[in-house]
Design a protein around this motif. Structure first.
Motif, PDB file in Angstrom:
ATOM      1  N   GLN A  49       9.797  -1.707   3.451  1.00  0.00           N
ATOM      2  CA  GLN A  49       8.294  -1.700   2.761  1.00  0.00           C
ATOM      3  C   GLN A  49       7.567  -1.151   4.236  1.00  0.00           C
ATOM      4  N   LEU A  50       7.504  -1.709   5.207  1.00  0.00           N
ATOM      5  CA  LEU A  50       6.987  -1.297   6.439  1.00  0.00           C
ATOM      6  C   LEU A  50       6.962   0.004   6.855  1.00  0.00           C
ATOM      7  N   GLN A  51       8.386   0.549   6.838  1.00  0.00           N
ATOM      8  CA  GLN A  51       8.640   1.806   7.294  1.00  0.00           C
ATOM      9  C   GLN A  51       8.110   2.807   6.261  1.00  0.00           C
ATOM     10  N   ARG A  52       7.952   2.417   4.859  1.00  0.00           N
ATOM     11  CA  ARG A  52       7.215   3.222   3.941  1.00  0.00           C
ATOM     12  C   ARG A  52       5.900   3.553   4.379  1.00  0.00           C
ATOM     13  N   GLN A  53       5.266   2.608   4.671  1.00  0.00           N
ATOM     14  CA  GLN A  53       3.899   2.577   5.227  1.00  0.00           C
ATOM     15  C   GLN A  53       3.481   3.312   6.315  1.00  0.00           C
ATOM     16  N   VAL A  54       4.440   3.075   7.470  1.00  0.00           N
ATOM     17  CA  VAL A  54       4.778   4.179   8.514  1.00  0.00           C
ATOM     18  C   VAL A  54       4.722   5.531   7.929  1.00  0.00           C
ATOM     19  N   GLU A  55       5.447   5.897   6.951  1.00  0.00           N
ATOM     20  CA  GLU A  55       5.664   7.264   6.560  1.00  0.00           C
ATOM     21  C   GLU A  55       4.555   7.791   5.877  1.00  0.00           C
ATOM     22  N   LYS A  56       3.650   6.892   5.311  1.00  0.00           N
ATOM     23  CA  LYS A  56       2.455   7.080   4.778  1.00  0.00           C
ATOM     24  C   LYS A  56       1.438   7.195   5.382  1.00  0.00           C
ATOM     25  N   GLU A  57       1.545   6.793   6.830  1.00  0.00           N
ATOM     26  CA  GLU A  57       0.577   6.630   7.792  1.00  0.00           C
ATOM     27  C   GLU A  57      -0.667   5.665   7.455  1.00  0.00           C
ATOM     28  N   LYS A  58      -0.052   4.394   7.164  1.00  0.00           N
ATOM     29  CA  LYS A  58      -1.225   3.591   6.655  1.00  0.00           C
ATOM     30  C   LYS A  58      -0.939   2.425   7.864  1.00  0.00           C
ATOM     31  N   ILE A  59       0.223   2.428   8.523  1.00  0.00           N
ATOM     32  CA  ILE A  59       0.397   1.694   9.683  1.00  0.00           C
ATOM     33  C   ILE A  59       0.902   2.600  10.544  1.00  0.00           C
ATOM     34  N   GLN A  60       0.833   2.236  11.957  1.00  0.00           N
ATOM     35  CA  GLN A  60       1.328   2.799  13.154  1.00  0.00           C
ATOM     36  C   GLN A  60       2.849   2.139  13.209  1.00  0.00           C
ATOM     37  N   PRO A  61       3.722   2.859  13.945  1.00  0.00           N
ATOM     38  CA  PRO A  61       5.028   2.154  14.238  1.00  0.00           C
ATOM     39  C   PRO A  61       5.139   0.928  15.073  1.00  0.00           C
ATOM     40  N   HIS A  62       4.024   0.865  15.957  1.00  0.00           N
ATOM     41  CA  HIS A  62       4.027  -0.312  16.905  1.00  0.00           C
ATOM     42  C   HIS A  62       3.489  -1.377  15.926  1.00  0.00           C
ATOM     43  N   GLU A  63       2.981  -1.133  14.932  1.00  0.00           N
ATOM     44  CA  GLU A  63       2.324  -2.307  14.005  1.00  0.00           C
ATOM     45  C   GLU A  63       3.546  -2.939  13.165  1.00  0.00           C
ATOM     46  N   LYS A  64       4.360  -1.791  12.723  1.00  0.00           N
ATOM     47  CA  LYS A  64       5.609  -2.342  12.085  1.00  0.00           C
ATOM     48  C   LYS A  64       6.447  -3.267  13.003  1.00  0.00           C
ATOM     49  N   ASP A  65       6.557  -2.878  14.173  1.00  0.00           N
ATOM     50  CA  ASP A  65       7.312  -3.537  15.375  1.00  0.00           C
ATOM     51  C   ASP A  65       6.819  -4.883  15.361  1.00  0.00           C
ATOM     52  N   GLN A  66       5.549  -5.012  15.533  1.00  0.00           N
ATOM     53  CA  GLN A  66       4.676  -6.339  15.893  1.00  0.00           C
ATOM     54  C   GLN A  66       4.914  -7.279  14.741  1.00  0.00           C
ATOM     55  N   THR A  67       4.811  -6.638  13.569  1.00  0.00           N
ATOM     56  CA  THR A  67       4.972  -7.680  12.171  1.00  0.00           C
ATOM     57  C   THR A  67       6.520  -8.040  12.159  1.00  0.00           C
ATOM     58  N   LEU A  68       7.564  -7.169  12.574  1.00  0.00           N
ATOM     59  CA  LEU A  68       8.827  -7.982  12.414  1.00  0.00           C
ATOM     60  C   LEU A  68       9.294  -8.892  13.433  1.00  0.00           C
ATOM     61  N   GLN A  69       8.418  -8.730  14.804  1.00  0.00           N
ATOM     62  CA  GLN A  69       8.804  -9.684  15.798  1.00  0.00           C
ATOM     63  C   GLN A  69       8.300 -11.146  15.426  1.00  0.00           C
TER      64      GLN A  69
END
Length: 282
Positions: A49-69
């Motif tokens: 889900q987060l990767q899809r948001q990164v691809e749609k430029e809704k969040i940044q890659p570092h935000e995805k990483d922070q969320t998973l952490q």
């Protein structure tokens, strides 16, 4: 009391969605289920889900990483000892929920709030399984959780104003819209939605129209984003049947009687999208 750690029980579609929005809001999240396989499946779903948001430029890659952490997997309920809030998103069966809340009541600190994501079961009855009914509340998220804004907040008979206000504020922190409703079967959302779906099934059962026609009427004539039978397939016909039975039992009114065709499809194992067949084939 400021909340820091939230335990989400159930790593299925709803639970993983709730865990995702809590982690995105910066909370430490413990995602719990019965087996490592279930928890890992939930975390994989969140990652996608987060990767899809990164691809749609809704969040940044570092935000995805922070969320998973922010998400810690759990298969031991004793991990609830660190939680300020527990949100239960387990199977929709009263005996499962009451057993879970009874156990949680023994494990969590005195200040911890216990919330249930039940879509139709009485909050007061779930709360009665604990020695802290004043700290038990309903938080009914909508599916898919990361997209849908609404959260129905349901007080039990004993829920305090303070607990309600804390959960209301938390919901806003999650960038959701809290709506207060009272503790009646189906609350507001499913008390209105499920009879509509049931009536749509009756129109097919009685030969009024084919599923495609029913859905087209509701989409084009009533401006619904998807037809009620498509929606039923997405929710799961077994879930729809369970909620209709809860309404029928709770109110004792025949207007909530599940359509025989709905029962037949569930007995046949045609549960909708998750089994590949319902009113449509997937």
């Amino acid at each position: 009391m400021s909340m820091k750690t939230i335990m989400v029980i159930g790593a299925g579609q709803m639970g993983s969605g709730i865990a995702q929005v809590c982690a995105m809001a910066g909370f430490d999240v413990v995602l719990h289920d019965l087996t490592e396989e279930f928890v890992n499946r939930g975390i994989t779903s969140i990652e996608k889900q987060l990767q899809r948001q990164v691809e749609k430029e809704k969040i940044q890659p570092h935000e995805k990483d922070q969320t998973l952490q922010c998400i810690t997997p759990s298969i031991s309920l004793s991990n609830a000892a660190s939680a300020d809030l527990v949100i239960e998103a387990a199977v929709e069966k009263m005996e499962v929920k009451t057993a879970l809340f009874r156990e949680l009541d023994q494990l969590v600190p005195e200040h911890t709030i216990l919330a249930t994501n039940t879509s139709s079961l009485p909050i007061t009855e779930i709360a009665a399984a604990t020695k802290r009914p004043e700290k038990v509340i309903g938080m009914h998220f909508m599916n898919p959780v990361p997209v849908m804004k609404l959260v129905e907040i349901i007080r039990g008979l004993s829920t305090t104003d303070e607990v309600f206000q804390q959960i209301e504020e938390l919901t806003k922190t999650l960038k959701k819209v809290p709506v207060e409703v009272n503790d009646f079967p189906g609350f507001v959302s499913n008390r209105i939605l499920m009879p509509m779906i049931n009536e749509a099934i009756y129109t097919v059962y009685e030969g009024v129209a084919a599923p495609e026609a029913v859905d087209e009427v509701m989409r084009l004539g009533m401006n619904h984003p998807m037809g009620p039978l498509t929606l039923a397939d997405f929710i799961g016909l077994d879930t729809c049947l369970f909620i209709m039975e809860t309404l029928h039992e709770g109110f004792g009114d025949d207007k909530y009687r599940p359509c025989p065709l709905l029962r037949k499809y569930v007995k046949a194992g045609w549960l909708g999208k998750k089994t590949g067949k319902g009113f449509y084939t997937y």
